[in-house]
Design a protein around this motif. Structure first.
Motif, short mmCIF file in Angstrom:
data_model
loop_
_atom_site.label_atom_id
_atom_site.label_comp_id
_atom_site.label_asym_id
_atom_site.label_seq_id
_atom_site.Cartn_x
_atom_site.Cartn_y
_atom_site.Cartn_z
N ASP A 110 56.35 59.24 29.88
CA ASP A 110 56.07 60.02 28.53
C ASP A 110 56.33 58.97 27.54
O ASP A 110 56.04 59.54 26.24
N ILE A 167 53.21 57.73 26.57
CA ILE A 167 52.21 58.85 25.79
C ILE A 167 52.76 59.11 24.39
O ILE A 167 51.85 59.29 23.49
N THR A 219 51.43 56.73 21.97
CA THR A 219 49.92 57.10 21.55
C THR A 219 49.69 58.30 20.37
O THR A 219 48.63 58.52 19.86
N GLY A 248 50.32 61.52 21.65
CA GLY A 248 50.03 62.31 22.36
C GLY A 248 50.99 63.32 22.76
O GLY A 248 52.48 63.03 22.22
N ASN A 249 51.06 63.95 23.82
CA ASN A 249 52.04 64.65 24.36
C ASN A 249 51.70 64.79 25.91
O ASN A 249 50.65 64.76 26.51
N SER A 250 52.79 65.28 26.75
CA SER A 250 52.65 65.26 28.27
C SER A 250 53.73 66.40 28.63
O SER A 250 54.72 66.56 28.25
N SER A 293 48.38 65.55 30.27
CA SER A 293 48.69 64.53 29.00
C SER A 293 47.38 64.74 27.89
O SER A 293 46.30 64.77 28.37
N VAL A 349 45.99 62.92 24.65
CA VAL A 349 46.21 61.92 23.55
C VAL A 349 44.84 61.58 22.79
O VAL A 349 43.67 62.26 23.01
N ILE A 359 46.09 55.66 29.28
CA ILE A 359 46.71 56.68 30.03
C ILE A 359 46.24 56.69 31.49
O ILE A 359 46.91 57.06 32.57
#
Length: 468
Positions: A105, A108, A111, A113-115, A128, A130, A138
């Protein structure tokens, strides 16, 4: 015919999309199948190592969602390894061979983004979202941890403590603890695979070693037990090449263990009265075994769920409102997921917390009266039409989030994992459009008789530990 092709246009999101669907279906719900259908783009293949790959290009939003689903969940844990699926859900975020001790994570987060991840009856998923330009990173990181995650004693200790804390936070310290998510399945099912406490026995978790975790990984976290879904803004040919280069060399795992999750026929009501020390009001939770997934009766149960408990117009909701209980009836097919993302025995359940001035058995009799009506009387075509419309609206809303594409990824992965056919998502309405009043009545008679129900009565305690 309205075609919701290439997913949905930008004008068909959120509340606006809900109103569009309601406008389409409510004036003439019986014609729904002729008015609305999905055409989500799907490319599907299986690599030589058994990894199933689903690609769904969509450039509505410049993000990509990557879902990796493994066919290991609560019910496929072996005895003596309860809680391992949940433990590994956390362990899989630790380091891996190529990236070292950098948590997944953290990559992630770099970037933007989220996971997240969660474990269910029949799978563990990692998802995830992104920006599109981070997709290569990823995919590389996902292939790295599928190939060789770091599973050391230190990682085991850290994540075991995380799981223990989660159990205490989400179960032990909650007013109603495992009611009804844990206690009801443990009452309704007899097969150990379906009925054990899916959070896990703490003694099993405490005994877990790094070698135990590595053995679990070698058995279940393998390409031949996984589905990789990529949905969003990407070039399919480029991504297909990346997947073959990075995931293709990962060796297949051993054959999966034979797993019998079948349930014997239930011939008498099952009931448990449980004291919950921190609960303030009594309640009842009731479960019935679902018909086999994909059968006509399964689709009938989807509409029965709508008729009885979904929305203010549902029969049970109107009933408890008229009685002045001050609370609603909750429930669903597959309380830990949805009506589509499971494979194996499942419950349709409902539950309600009610005032102490009312006896729980009286509440049970009151609500079960509505089920008795389904066994005795034909539902009107209009009520079935409303139920069908509500079910499809619920489905469309669940997949109408272009920022995460979570609902679409979940169904594509589930249908690939359980049916080897992710295109089922585009035929979601076919089963429910054929449900008739006669099928509703016959399904209620076959699956919703009093001797087929399981009941857990929640008894409020005094703040001290209690039991049955």
């Amino acid at each position: 015919m309205l075609r919701l092709s290439e997913r949905f246009t930008s004008s068909c999101h959120g509340a606006g999309f809900l109103f569009l669907i309601l406008a389409l279906v409510l004036p003439a719900p019986a014609a729904l199948a002729d008015d609305v259908s999905l055409d989500i783009p799907i490319q599907y293949e299986t690599l030589d190592n058994g990894l199933r790959v689903v690609l769904s290009p969509d450039d509505t939003v410049p993000t990509v969602t990557v879902g990796l689903y493994f066919g290991i969940g609560f019910r496929s844990e072996p005895p003596g390894r309860t809680g391992y699926a949940h433990l590994f859900e956390h362990l899989y975020f630790a380091g891996a061979e190529l990236r070292g001790d950098i948590p997944f994570d953290a990559i992630i987060a770099q970037t933007g983004g989220n996971s997240s991840a969660y474990t269910r009856f029949d799978f563990t998923r990692y998802i995830s979202t992104v920006p599109s330009n981070a997709l290569d990173m990823i995919l590389w990181a996902e292939a790295d941890r599928m190939s060789a995650p770091l599973l050391t004693d230190r990682h085991i200790t850290t994540h075991r403590n995380t799981v223990r804390n989660e159990i205490f936070l989400n179960v032990e310290n909650q007013p109603y603890q495992g009611w009804p998510l844990i206690d009801l399945p443990m009452t309704a099912f007899e097969n150990w695979h379906n009925s054990h406490n899916f959070y896990g026995d703490l003694s099993d978790l405490d005994a877990a070693t790094a070698e135990d975790a590595r053995a679990f990984f070698r058995q279940y976290y393998t390409p031949n037990n996984a589905v990789l879904v990529i949905a969003g803004d990407f070039d399919a040919e480029t991504v297909r090449t990346r997947i073959r280069d990075w995931f293709g060399p990962i060796p297949s795992g051993p054959p999966l263990p034979e797993l019998d999750v079948s349930e014997p026929e239930q011939t008498a009501e099952r009931r448990r009265d449980l004291v919950y020390p921190n609960a303030s009001q009594p309640g009842i939770a009731v479960g019935y075994h679902m018909p086999p997934r994909g059968t006509p009766e399964y689709y009938a149960m989807m509409l029965i769920d709508m008729i009885l408990i979904s929305g203010d117009d549902a029969r049970m909701q109107r009933l408890v409102a008229s009685e002045g209980f001050g609370s609603r009836v909750s429930g669903s097919i597959n309380a830990l997921g949805n009506a589509y993302n499971y494979q194996g025995p499942m419950l349709w359940e409902y539950n309600i917390v009610h005032p102490e001035t009312v006896n729980s058995d009286d509440v049970l009799d009151l609500l079960e009266g509505e089920i008795a009506r389904l066994r005795e009387e034909l539902v009107s075509p209009d009520e079935i039409a409303r139920a069908r419309a509500k079910r499809l609206v619920e489905f469309y809303i669940s997949i109408d989030d272009p920022s995460t594409r979570d609902g679409i990824v979940d169904l594509l992965a589930s249908f690939a994992l359980f049916d080897d056919d992710p295109t089922r998502i585009n035929r979601i309405e076919e089963g429910i459009e054929h449900v008739t009043p006669e099928l509703i009545r016959e399904t209620a008679r076959t699956y919703l008789s009093p001797h087929q129900r399981s009941v857990v009565v929640a008894i409020p305690g005094s703040g001290e530990e209690g039991g049955e």
